[in-house]
Design a protein around this motif. Sequence first.
Motif, mmCIF file in Angstrom:
data_model
loop_
_atom_site.group_PDB
_atom_site.id
_atom_site.type_symbol
_atom_site.label_atom_id
_atom_site.label_comp_id
_atom_site.label_asym_id
_atom_site.label_seq_id
_atom_site.Cartn_x
_atom_site.Cartn_y
_atom_site.Cartn_z
ATOM 1 N N GLU A 105 58.232 -86.886 -39.837
ATOM 2 C CA GLU A 105 57.193 -85.868 -39.829
ATOM 3 C C GLU A 105 55.847 -86.535 -39.645
ATOM 4 O O GLU A 105 55.564 -87.589 -40.205
ATOM 5 N N ARG A 106 55.028 -85.892 -38.846
ATOM 6 C CA ARG A 106 53.751 -86.469 -38.461
ATOM 7 C C ARG A 106 52.628 -85.581 -38.977
ATOM 8 O O ARG A 106 52.638 -84.365 -38.769
ATOM 9 N N TYR A 107 51.694 -86.197 -39.636
ATOM 10 C CA TYR A 107 50.485 -85.485 -40.058
ATOM 11 C C TYR A 107 49.329 -86.395 -39.717
ATOM 12 O O TYR A 107 49.140 -87.447 -40.315
ATOM 13 N N ALA A 108 48.590 -86.012 -38.719
ATOM 14 C CA ALA A 108 47.527 -86.875 -38.207
ATOM 15 C C ALA A 108 46.152 -86.392 -38.634
ATOM 16 O O ALA A 108 45.138 -86.873 -38.148
ATOM 17 N N GLY A 109 46.118 -85.427 -39.547
ATOM 18 C CA GLY A 109 44.829 -84.841 -39.923
ATOM 19 C C GLY A 109 44.369 -83.789 -38.924
ATOM 20 O O GLY A 109 43.208 -83.397 -38.946
ATOM 21 N N ASP A 110 45.285 -83.348 -38.056
ATOM 22 C CA ASP A 110 44.905 -82.336 -37.064
ATOM 23 C C ASP A 110 45.018 -80.923 -37.646
ATOM 24 O O ASP A 110 45.563 -80.722 -38.726
ATOM 25 N N ILE A 111 44.494 -79.995 -36.870
ATOM 26 C CA ILE A 111 44.344 -78.623 -37.346
ATOM 27 C C ILE A 111 45.270 -77.707 -36.563
ATOM 28 O O ILE A 111 45.242 -77.680 -35.342
ATOM 29 N N GLY A 112 46.112 -76.963 -37.278
ATOM 30 C CA GLY A 112 47.044 -76.037 -36.627
ATOM 31 C C GLY A 112 46.327 -74.818 -36.064
ATOM 32 O O GLY A 112 46.517 -74.449 -34.914
ATOM 33 N N TRP A 113 45.512 -74.210 -36.881
ATOM 34 C CA TRP A 113 44.579 -73.178 -36.422
ATOM 35 C C TRP A 113 43.471 -73.055 -37.446
ATOM 36 O O TRP A 113 43.617 -73.498 -38.589
ATOM 37 N N ARG A 114 42.353 -72.504 -37.055
ATOM 38 C CA ARG A 114 41.232 -72.352 -37.977
ATOM 39 C C ARG A 114 40.326 -71.241 -37.517
ATOM 40 O O ARG A 114 40.286 -70.907 -36.334
ATOM 41 N N HIS A 115 39.595 -70.703 -38.460
ATOM 42 C CA HIS A 115 38.425 -69.888 -38.127
ATOM 43 C C HIS A 115 37.485 -69.828 -39.315
ATOM 44 O O HIS A 115 37.910 -69.638 -40.451
ATOM 45 N N SER A 116 36.208 -70.041 -39.029
ATOM 46 C CA SER A 116 35.150 -69.785 -40.005
ATOM 47 C C SER A 116 34.325 -68.634 -39.463
ATOM 48 O O SER A 116 34.112 -68.544 -38.254
ATOM 49 N N GLU A 117 33.859 -67.781 -40.346
ATOM 50 C CA GLU A 117 32.863 -66.812 -39.901
ATOM 51 C C GLU A 117 31.495 -67.452 -39.993
ATOM 52 O O GLU A 117 31.178 -68.162 -40.943
ATOM 53 N N SER A 118 30.711 -67.220 -38.965
ATOM 54 C CA SER A 118 29.356 -67.748 -38.990
ATOM 55 C C SER A 118 28.493 -66.769 -39.772
ATOM 56 O O SER A 118 28.888 -65.640 -40.021
ATOM 57 N N PRO A 119 27.322 -67.209 -40.191
ATOM 58 C CA PRO A 119 26.481 -66.326 -41.017
ATOM 59 C C PRO A 119 26.011 -65.082 -40.269
ATOM 60 O O PRO A 119 25.504 -64.159 -40.885
ATOM 61 N N ILE A 120 26.228 -65.053 -38.966
ATOM 62 C CA ILE A 120 25.808 -63.866 -38.217
ATOM 63 C C ILE A 120 26.442 -62.606 -38.804
ATOM 64 O O ILE A 120 25.794 -61.575 -38.950
ATOM 65 N N THR A 121 27.717 -62.713 -39.141
ATOM 66 C CA THR A 121 28.402 -61.525 -39.646
ATOM 67 C C THR A 121 28.299 -61.378 -41.153
ATOM 68 O O THR A 121 28.644 -60.337 -41.697
#
Lengths: 713, 713
Positions: free
Chosen positions: B404-420
Amino acid sequence: MEGKSFLRLLFLIFSAVLLLLLTLLNLPTRRPARRSYSSTAAYSSSRTSPLPRATTPPTFPRHPLDPLTVRELNRVRTILSSTRYSRRLPTRSTPSSSTSQKKSKVLAWRKGDPLPPRKASVVARANGASHVLTVNIETSEVTRHETGSLSGYPTMTIEDMTSATWAPLSNADFNRTIVDRGIDLTDLACLPISTGWFGKSEESRRLIKVQCYSMKGTANFYMRPIEGLTVLLDMDTKEVIHIVDQGKNIPIPKAAGTDYRFSALNTQQMRLTNPISIEQPKGPSFVIEDGHSVKWANWEFHLKPDPRAGVVISRAMVRDPGTGDLRNVMYKGFTSELFVPYMDPTDAWYFKTYMDAGEYGFGLQAMPLDPLNDCPRNAYYMDGVLAAADGTPYVRSNMICVFERYAGDIGWRHSESPITGMEIREVRPKVTLVVRMAASVANYDYIVDWEFQTDGLIKAKVGLSGILMVKGSPYVNMNQVNQQDNLYGTLLSENVIGVIHDHYITFYLDMDVDGSDNSFVKVNLQREQTSPGESPRRSYLKAVRNVAKTEKDAQVKLKLYDPSEFHVVNPSKKTRVGNPVGYKVVPGGTAASLLDLDDPPQKRGAFTNNQIWVTPYNRTEQWAGGLFVYQGQGEDTLAVWSERDRPIENEDIVLWYTLGFHHIPCQEDFPIMPTVSSSFDLKPVNFFESNPILRIPPNVDKDLPNCQAAASA
Amino acid sequence: MEGKSFLRLLFLIFSAVLLLLLTLLNLPTRRPARRSYSSTAAYSSSRTSPLPRATTPPTFPRHPLDPLTVRELNRVRTILSSTRYSRRLPTRSTPSSSTSQKKSKVLAWRKGDPLPPRKASVVARANGASHVLTVNIETSEVTRHETGSLSGYPTMTIEDMTSATWAPLSNADFNRTIVDRGIDLTDLACLPISTGWFGKSEESRRLIKVQCYSMKGTANFYMRPIEGLTVLLDMDTKEVIHIVDQGKNIPIPKAAGTDYRFSALNTQQMRLTNPISIEQPKGPSFVIEDGHSVKWANWEFHLKPDPRAGVVISRAMVRDPGTGDLRNVMYKGFTSELFVPYMDPTDAWYFKTYMDAGEYGFGLQAMPLDPLNDCPRNAYYMDGVLAAADGTPYVRSNMICVFERYAGDIGWRHSESPITGMEIREVRPKVTLVVRMAASVANYDYIVDWEFQTDGLIKAKVGLSGILMVKGSPYVNMNQVNQQDNLYGTLLSENVIGVIHDHYITFYLDMDVDGSDNSFVKVNLQREQTSPGESPRRSYLKAVRNVAKTEKDAQVKLKLYDPSEFHVVNPSKKTRVGNPVGYKVVPGGTAASLLDLDDPPQKRGAFTNNQIWVTPYNRTEQWAGGLFVYQGQGEDTLAVWSERDRPIENEDIVLWYTLGFHHIPCQEDFPIMPTVSSSFDLKPVNFFESNPILRIPPNVDKDLPNCQAAASA
């Protein structure tokens, strides 16, 4: 007219390189990264250098390239409000958090020297004009003040964007339209969408378009567009110029299945793998000195957050294993501009041709990274100091992370096969250092990695995740769609179309390979035909070197069937056996923009007309789409500069590389996209005399950690 | 003539799919992988599934696709020596370790069913002919016996190769030449080099060329070529046919600085980073059942070593998160052939146009992996069972690893920006499963990774490391070289030229997307011009789907400026909203062969004429360069099959993808090359209804390991 001008002044929108009023304005008190370290009491403290940690941003600058500190930003604000400029500029000026330092002075500076005078670059909007100022923080003088003569406006402020999302609500027609669509005004979420530039009617006022969504029943309002409704606003006055509603018959897509928050899905969670972590029993191998100077393995570089670029890597130097000297590789590298054209020419979509750095601020949109998920446990977090629209400094916590990466990859290896009878199996693991940022430009998330390898390679990688920009549709199944219908994308779910779009990310790479004066060499692989009788072979490939004399020689479109290597060499420095020392840019998977060159978006995004460009270093040519990208007409792009065809041989040159993606959405991208990545490499080519990591040791069991499950610890 | 035939029989060289007589013939007793696990006593045993470990290969097959066991190989040997075939075939026959099973039978088989009759494929050289036999192990019958009518010979055996390296020493002229070059015969290391095929004079006898090196003062003899000396051998008789020596004036390059072994460099070692490891406190998340069935996260597949292909992945299936069903993705995937042409048409180099799978056996050259360096600590090691030239089975230990490999990568992400104004930061880490093999084809090392992602993506990655094939040269510095001189490469060190070459790796990918009958669809992105007045935009990109009807429709040369996506879809299965379910092949960085199409090497390597091909499934079309690649003339390649232009719409189809590299060597590649990698992806496209990993949880601190440095434990 007076009144209007006053209003404009009041609602003024300013900086080019900006800030986030609505975020955490306080210095961060929650420091998950640090907590993470302090909880691992079992870590050995046997190494000499201190563990890297997240720290509050430095109070004083220590390096000429350090970003403006909180104290300095406050000082700039005071200077601009207390001098004669206060008459001409609003007291709410908008300093960039970047300094303005001459390259020659930076290169001459040595640790221990006094810092060159600290200067701030300020871009401000005032009295209907764009101002560019340089402020000497020590003498309190404004040493440069220009009023923009170019088309276009500075980067929007966060205040511009947020106020735009609320402005339509003061318009009764807008509110009626929303209610007519069956949406409660309290469920409304609106987005500020840059207008691009499409002709004279859009000149001489700052415009923005607003489109809205229903957030009823989901945090993922992006999947519930109120299709066809577009509000055109004057960004300065917040006046609604007009409202187009062409989507009355298009239903708002359902909320079910769109939320992606763990808290909303907790009961249905799916645990596929056991916990896994990258562990370093003796701690990380890097230090960050004076807040911004990163030292790791054989690399040293300066790292800073930037409101427009996001991350800036400067003065990257690698240690020569032969001489022990630090050698210059890259003076400065950053994401200069992005271009994201959507492929739908209809009224509510044609203008979606985002330039995320110059329009929205790539660094302004870089949100705090999530420890353990955005970056692994061994990460260090760096905060950003940004300025709000009124010049007030604030801190963006965890804006950048730095960590060592071990993915189980192999640095180099060789086994002897039994043919030779030698028992050899030599393998070295690969460990790298990653600098990461994640910018959320509204729906989309960009993950930008700069990865440093001990063999001298620098990999720049861009990951795309986040949420699609989708289009509402009357269709619920493809069997309703006629052959002739153009969906402009893929039906992802009932009434939801993922619109086709491209992403281009243009990197500024000021390579200084063993010094500033470099040349760009195309090493073309050409097929040679052998003469009759010369060889049983009819053909072979020959490497033909062409040194680019001027900029046009270095406008490169990549060709699979006419391949070249692209070297930046130092013509006055040679290896022992006489090869010029160099670095090459190695493209990975990429895409090229295919829009009509005369299409307004492509004129503005003309920096994507080639994958590679080389320009002579010019302090004012850093932003590939121009300084004033917002509503810019494309007269200040990299493409325009390059047409001047200046000499670039044995000069201080800048390499530009554009990474591209075509994105035809698919159902797997709904409701949130698994990350898609691409990258390119800057790779030493006859830079070292030989393999620089020949002498690194293999892994041995006794050095590796002895671990327990934390829960049972 | 009788005598010669007898001699031939005696020295016979046989199999196509082969073995290593000189390696560890015994079952391995040293099991570093297992020791590694047992030493980590601190591992929690709280998980339900047993820890994966390296085990001795199974005695009995459990799955129709399982490779032949030691017992079965012995049985085949007995059958062939005790039946009437013993009259026509040497008792030293050469069974492949692969079974021969009909796809329909494999697909129909369910766990618990009796296995279909076990059959062995045997390729043998005897009496000057190539024999292909199928042996029914249960009935002891030979059910098929064909004598090859095609040009070319089976894959060399390890015995062929090793005996070829010694054969020249029995020739007095050869020995005199070596001594004349100042080399002690005891310092000689020779390599067996496949001859390719360049015309009639090379027909009707098995030929090999031998070139030699001095190993005095270094284990890296590859850097000390005796340039210009080429011995042509009859591989069956070991007779020296002729010797060419055109390099008498070229010095043997120095030994200094060429050794790469840690033991030879121990005193100068360079430790750049602290120890780092991938840790899993609750153990790995995969199991390998019945020796070959891998189950991990949402994937299941069959994994086996193969003497020709190296690694074969079969019956790859992914679990649908909606229905919970396992769904077919790929029936079989493997590296079918390699093509490595060197770009030097002179006498000692023109023939170097290796086809590493069919000539040398990619799996035969897969050496035992080095635990902790080739694969991280959490790896499982799988042994290979191979057959020697006389049919005797032997075990190659640690031939494949799974981790099993874990390279510190991201499977998926989302942040809301302060706009909303929404406080959202959702990030999921990426953990994958890697299957790895490393083949050392003499000097070069190929690292082949199959990486499975939980989002359904399969990444096939090839890394190149090991040692360059270099050319001796009189030059010690580039300042001695005339503009007109053609070095055919780069001066890497004094008297050492790294010759330009290409690498092509052609993958066989029998996609079965939700069933065997699939179609190949090119989704072309075309620029559309808008009509005057239609839109402020002049252009946009439109996706145009073209279903390939026949093979020629699916011969694809990738074009950056005429891009397409390449889908394999199941036309009879649609998603809820009506898109055909599919997988797409996503090229990464690659290279295309530019040799003259009529050049003999390119005719043999014509499977590289396109990057993508699609053929109808045909059990006999598995090896892109043909079954008998050695000295083959190219009449049995993928390119020839594809010209038949058979129907491929809604058929059981096979996708072929060729990954390419141009390699202009640089000094960093001396004396051993840092790994260079490239990859392509097989990615679900409307295969799932939505993001299949929406519901995976984020990392939380309490699940991660609590580690100590092993030394202090």
